[in-house]
Design an enzyme around this catalytic site. Structure first.
Site, mmCIF file in Angstrom:
data_model
loop_
_atom_site.group_PDB
_atom_site.id
_atom_site.type_symbol
_atom_site.label_atom_id
_atom_site.label_comp_id
_atom_site.label_asym_id
_atom_site.label_seq_id
_atom_site.Cartn_x
_atom_site.Cartn_y
_atom_site.Cartn_z
ATOM 1 N N HIS A 105 0.856 -1.193 0.000
ATOM 2 C CA HIS A 105 0.000 0.000 0.000
ATOM 3 C C HIS A 105 0.891 1.242 0.000
ATOM 4 C CE1 HIS A 105 -3.311 2.578 0.496
ATOM 5 N NE2 HIS A 105 -3.863 2.119 1.607
ATOM 6 N N GLU A 121 -7.537 1.031 -4.272
ATOM 7 C CA GLU A 121 -8.186 1.479 -3.046
ATOM 8 C C GLU A 121 -9.412 2.292 -3.455
ATOM 9 O OE1 GLU A 121 -7.079 3.378 1.305
ATOM 10 O OE2 GLU A 121 -5.822 3.863 -0.413
ATOM 11 N N ALA A 138 -9.669 10.639 2.929
ATOM 12 C CA ALA A 138 -9.133 11.636 2.001
ATOM 13 C C ALA A 138 -9.369 11.269 0.541
ATOM 14 C CB ALA A 138 -7.639 11.824 2.256
ATOM 15 N N HIS A 159 -5.741 -1.096 5.950
ATOM 16 C CA HIS A 159 -5.352 -0.208 7.053
ATOM 17 C C HIS A 159 -6.314 -0.307 8.235
ATOM 18 C CE1 HIS A 159 -8.128 2.516 5.049
ATOM 19 N NE2 HIS A 159 -7.239 2.982 4.187
ATOM 20 N N ASN A 212 -8.515 2.172 10.568
ATOM 21 C CA ASN A 212 -8.759 3.387 9.801
ATOM 22 C C ASN A 212 -9.740 3.097 8.660
ATOM 23 O OD1 ASN A 212 -6.587 5.518 10.790
ATOM 24 N ND2 ASN A 212 -5.582 3.519 10.688
ATOM 25 N N ASP A 266 2.735 4.171 12.094
ATOM 26 C CA ASP A 266 3.496 5.419 12.168
ATOM 27 C C ASP A 266 3.272 6.170 13.472
ATOM 28 O OD1 ASP A 266 0.897 6.224 11.740
ATOM 29 O OD2 ASP A 266 1.338 7.542 10.051
ATOM 30 N N ASP A 297 1.102 3.028 3.393
ATOM 31 C CA ASP A 297 0.125 4.006 2.893
ATOM 32 C C ASP A 297 0.808 5.363 2.736
ATOM 33 O OD1 ASP A 297 -2.198 5.097 1.949
ATOM 34 O OD2 ASP A 297 -3.290 5.042 3.829
ATOM 35 N N ALA A 346 -4.681 11.934 5.684
ATOM 36 C CA ALA A 346 -4.625 11.565 4.266
ATOM 37 C C ALA A 346 -3.676 10.414 3.974
ATOM 38 C CB ALA A 346 -4.221 12.774 3.423
#
Length: 355
Positions: A58, A114, A125, A199, A202, A231, A257, A281
């Site tokens: 991703h 996606e 986003a 993800h 999310n 992250d 991502d 985003a």
């Protein structure tokens, strides 16, 4: 004959971390032994870790630039992510990707769509205007490009179950995401052939003990591999620890991502990118940093962190030639030191990056 020997390192293998020398022959791992063979070009790793190359399922950006730049941070293969677009433009983009030549860097294995078959109520986003239910004619047009390896689908959309079965028949990974699905809808999707969650945490409803959702299925259904953006912004360290305890490392895949090569009009804060409206985003993450975070935050071993970045993504894609250090496997390799600094990246037996 061994063409390249990587000696003096700590090899991260399915059997554990061992000292030894790895020989590369004709683009594949030809030998694993205690000492390097005579006559081969030899690089001494001085105690660095040698691991299978990372596979990012991703990541956003043009494949040419991604191929060159991702290798510097340990990624040896990737899926290029494409978001929702008009039907013809999306098909044309996929056709153009199949016509690209091979790159001298990380290998692009295909596309991750996606969208467009996701829920605008969970758009994040992504552009809502191009989101739509899947239809047979469009699926056939997209499938004719032979570029898609992974497709994110919201299972509550009309036609979603047929689309998931279509993916399964063609060897495309159907991943559930950008969705407001209930647990029951998610379970039907898994029964139809979905095998991943995009993800995790999310783009889906938050956990609620009386309103089970896609997240519940992602955490508890062992048929789903959960992709996670580690992250520290998209997912907290404690949520990651919960994920690992619920799924086990064999069902967690680290992804980035990353949109740092995408060129969107975004603002960078706390190591991630946000729209000016404040919507999260994407990340600025690298796979090497994700592995480091898994060890530091998740309480997992280095061996398991590496597995989540290499073996698990390879298995999800059905790629038996990558993801582990073993004789006969493709020589996609990364060496890094105790500070998680990439020292060497090898793709298909060729040195692509050397610090």
């Amino acid at each position: 004959m061994v063409e390249l020997s990587l000696a003096g390192g700590k090899l991260v293998t399915p059997r554990g971390i061992i000292d030894g020398a790895l020989g590369v022959n004709n683009g594949r791992i030809g030998s694993i032994r205690g000492r390097p063979p005579r006559g081969a070009k030899s690089i001494h790793l001085h105690g660095a870790y040698l691991v299978p190359g990372f596979i990012d399922l991703h990541v956003w950006g043009e494949p040419q630039r991604l191929s060159r730049d991702l290798a510097r941070s340990g990624t040896t293969a990737f899926l290029r992510t494409i978001g929702p677009e008009a039907a013809k433009r999306l098909a044309d983009r996929l056709i153009a990707q199949t016509e690209l030549r091979a790159f001298e860097g990380a290998q692009c294995l295909g596309a991750h769509l996606e969208g467009p078959f996701v829920n605008p109520d969970r758009a994040g986003a992504l552009p809502k205007r191009w989101m739509r239910p899947p239809r047979g004619a469009e699926l056939r047009a997209l499938g004719s490009t032979h570029a898609i390896r992974l497709m994110t689908i919201a299972p509550e959309l009309p036609g979603a179950m047929a689309a998931i079965r279509w993916c399964r028949r063609r060897g495309i990974v159907a991943s559930l995401g950008h969705s407001a699905a209930t647990t029951e809808q998610a379970e039907r999707a898994v029964n139809a052939g979905a095998s991943a969650a995009t993800h995790v945490f999310n783009g889906m409803p938050a956990f609620h003990h009386r309103r089970p959702s896609l997240l519940d299925a992602a955490l508890t259904d062992n048929r789903l591999t959960a992709m996670v953006i580690l992250d520290g912004v998209h997912v907290s360290p404690s949520a990651f620890r919960l994920l690992v305890r619920a799924k086990g490392v064999d069902r967690v895949a680290l992804v980035t991502d990353s949109i740092r090569y995408q060129g969107w009009n975004v603002v960078k804060r706390r190591g991630a990118y946000f729209l000016k409206t404040g919507t999260l985003a994407g990340s600025a993450l690298t796979m090497m940093r994700a592995v480091q975070h898994a060890v530091a935050w998740g309480g997992v071993s280095l061996l398991d962190a590496v597995r989540m970045a290499s073996e698990v993504p390879a298995r999800l894609l059905g790629d038996r030639g990558r993801g582990v250090i073993a004789v006969g496997k493709r020589a996609d390799l990364v060496a890094f030191d105790k500070h998680f600094r990439v020292l060497l990246t090898v793709v298909g037996g060729q040195i692509i990056h050397q610090r």
